[in-house]
Design an enzyme around this catalytic site. Structure first.
Site, PDB file in Angstrom:
ATOM      1  N   HIS A 275       1.620  -0.014  -3.909  1.00 51.83           N
ATOM      2  CA  HIS A 275       0.985  -1.195  -3.347  1.00 51.83           C
ATOM      3  C   HIS A 275       0.125  -1.921  -4.383  1.00 51.83           C
ATOM      4  CE1 HIS A 275      -0.627   2.737  -2.817  1.00 51.83           C
ATOM      5  NE2 HIS A 275      -1.680   2.229  -3.367  1.00 51.83           N
ATOM      6  N   CYS A 276      -0.009  -1.349  -5.567  1.00 51.76           N
ATOM      7  CA  CYS A 276      -0.950  -1.950  -6.541  1.00 51.76           C
ATOM      8  C   CYS A 276      -0.247  -2.528  -7.756  1.00 51.76           C
ATOM      9  CB  CYS A 276      -1.926  -0.886  -7.037  1.00 51.76           C
ATOM     10  SG  CYS A 276      -2.750   0.004  -5.767  1.00 51.76           S
ATOM     11  N   ILE A 277       0.435  -1.666  -8.497  1.00 50.24           N
ATOM     12  CA  ILE A 277       0.878  -2.076  -9.843  1.00 50.24           C
ATOM     13  C   ILE A 277       1.884  -3.223  -9.828  1.00 50.24           C
ATOM     14  CG2 ILE A 277       1.737  -1.243 -12.062  1.00 50.24           C
ATOM     15  CD1 ILE A 277      -0.982  -0.057 -11.051  1.00 50.24           C
ATOM     16  N   LYS A 279       2.090  -5.495  -7.722  1.00 49.66           N
ATOM     17  CA  LYS A 279       1.554  -6.666  -7.001  1.00 49.66           C
ATOM     18  C   LYS A 279       0.326  -7.272  -7.665  1.00 49.66           C
ATOM     19  CE  LYS A 279      -1.310  -5.878  -3.796  1.00 49.66           C
ATOM     20  NZ  LYS A 279      -2.805  -5.956  -3.751  1.00 49.66           N
ATOM     21  N   ASP A 280      -0.661  -6.434  -8.001  1.00 50.75           N
ATOM     22  CA  ASP A 280      -1.949  -6.955  -8.491  1.00 50.75           C
ATOM     23  C   ASP A 280      -1.800  -7.925  -9.670  1.00 50.75           C
ATOM     24  OD1 ASP A 280      -3.827  -3.852  -7.841  1.00 50.75           O
ATOM     25  OD2 ASP A 280      -2.900  -5.353  -6.531  1.00 50.75           O
TER      26      ASP A 280
END
Ligand code: SAJ
Length: 437
Positions: A275-277, A279-280
């Protein structure tokens, strides 16, 4: 006046009389709420998801990193309660927002969850409450979006509310770095805001790093994860280069790691999930564009990791072709479908892309994952096979897409005609039927 308020606030923190609200009890909010509750604060979780509320009512954890025993303790001691009613915020001194910040179509930031939460918070906010946004977002969100939403309801910063940004740094499944050991970066609209938030986090986290503004705090998180994306994209490219040049990338990384400074190992894989890499960095890319700045590194790294599932399938197709087995006539087993090992989370898992691409090429695809009994995702509708020697023997190729710890990889290699290992689980077994990324 201000000194008096700060003094009272500090006193309430010290006596644990500060009431804390956490909006969004997901993989970030729930562990955070429990940390404050364990320290003796009265914590109220605001959660709109009915299933989560039902689970909390039954005192059953739905977050991998939160044990049901620990959750039960804080609920039964009344330290933690949960509700879907924002009106409860009228008695809450500190409101921490931990809602999702996904991507919309065309990879555009979606801060609708933040905006909705803030609108409801603003309706019920206690006078002089401290609001802290933790959801990862682009630099400028707190000042340009959140603050005006409070002011639109006639609330004045420094009078009716205080406002900070503090990036979440929860790392699912990382036992080495539990919440209290991860330094908390905090930026405020002004120094008082940051100071107040620092007092609050200082009760549960060993180190708090105050920065000069909310933008610095917002940017910090995006730098961390963009750093990760770019380096993973680089090592994925190096892996493809090494294969072309007949050099084993895993051994090169292992040797480079012997350098005690100036090198940090990243490992090639079938792509980048979670959910992070993935997308952020795209939040940063989008905002930088608004300033007329085109981040080529973020774009390139994003394209590189998106290509990896295609690359994996092309490698498998080549290996099978050399054995006169076209992909469209092959039976392939994908082992491990979650986005990273030992985490029951499918979000943007590259294994799902690999399965979809194989299916598009008319390949007969099955999967096995001890954490995922069945897979329903887009056009994929599969049930995990039972991993027996005879089952493995029935496939033309096994792809190791996620390297869960508890699998018997030696047995898989013994029974598989071919193995394509994208995670170097066979670092200690080199055999003619095993191929590495
Ligand atoms: N991956 C690689 N090669 C690597 C590292 C990761 O291909 O060298 C892949 C993983 O397989 C996975 C994806 O990238 O598919 C993301 O892996 P991750 O280890 O970055 O795990 P995440 O997504 O859980 O990232 C979290 C992030 N934590 C927060 O945002 C608070 C990230 O900042 C952390 O650095 C990361 O955990 C971590 O270090 O474990």
């Amino acid at each position: 006046m201000m000194e008096n308020f700060v003094k009272q606030f500090r006193d309430k923190v010290k006596k644990k009389r500060l009431t804390i609200g956490v909006v969004g009890l997901g993989y970030v909010g729930l562990p955070l709420a429990i940390e404050f509750a364990k320290k003796g604060f009265a914590v109220t979780g605001i959660e709109v998801d009915k299933d989560r509320l039902a689970s909390l009512k039954k005192k059953i954890s739905y977050i991998t990193d939160v044990s049901t025993a620990e959750l039960r303790r804080v609920i039964e001691s009344k330290a933690l309660s949960a509700s879907c009613d924002f009106a409860i915020l009228r008695q809450i001194d500190v409101v921490i927002i931990c809602v999702p910040t996904p991507l919309k179509k065309k990879y555009l930031p979606d801060i609708s969850y933040i905006k909705t939460a803030v609108k409801f918070i603003a309706m019920h906010l206690k006078k002089k409450a401290l609001v802290i946004l933790e959801s990862t977002t682009y630099p400028g969100t707190t000042e340009e979006v959140i603050r005006p939403l409070f002011e639109a309801r006639g609330l004045r910063h420094g009078e009716d509310f205080y406002l900070c940004f503090s990036p979440e740094r929860i790392d699912p499944g990382n036992k080495m770095f539990p919440v209290h050991k991860i330094t908390k970066v905090v930026g405020g609209i002004d120094k008082t805001d940051a100071y107040l938030a620092g007092l609050v986090y200082g009760t549960i986290i060993e180190n708090v790093a105050l920065v000069s503004s909310v933008r610095v705090a917002e940017f910090t998180k995006l730098l961390e994860n963009t750093f990760r994306l770019v380096n993973i994209g680089l090592i994925d490219e190096i892996a493809m280069m090494c294969h072309k040049m007949g050099v084993e990338v895993w051994e090169v990384i292992k040797a480079a790691k012997t350098k005690p400074f100036g090198f940090m190992p990243f490992y090639p894989g079938p792509g980048v999930g979670g959910h992070c890499i993935p997308k952020d960095p795209l939040y940063l890319y989008w905002k930088a564009k608004k300033f007329g700045f085109n981040s080529r590194f973020i774009k390139l790294a994003s394209d590189m990791i998106s290509y990896m599932p295609v690359y994996v399938v092309s490698r498998v197709a080549d290996i099978l072709r050399r054995r006169n087995k076209p992909l469209s006539k092959a039976k392939v087993l994908v082992v491990g479908v979650t986005y990273k090992k030992d985490i029951k989370d499918l979000r943007k898992s590259p294994a799902l892309d690999i399965i979809a691409i194989l299916q598009q090429k008319q390949c007969a695809v099955s999967y096995y994952d001890p954490l995922v009994p069945y897979l329903k995702y887009n056009d994929i509708d599969l049930i995990s096979i039972t991993l027996t020697p005879s089952a493995v023997k029935g496939f033309d190729c096994v792809i190791i897409a996620t390297d869960h710890s508890r699998l018997d990889y030696a047995a898989i290699a013994r029974n598989a005609k071919l193995v394509f290992d994208t995670r170097n689980v066979y670092r200690n077994i080199r055999a003619r039927n095993i191929f590495l990324l």
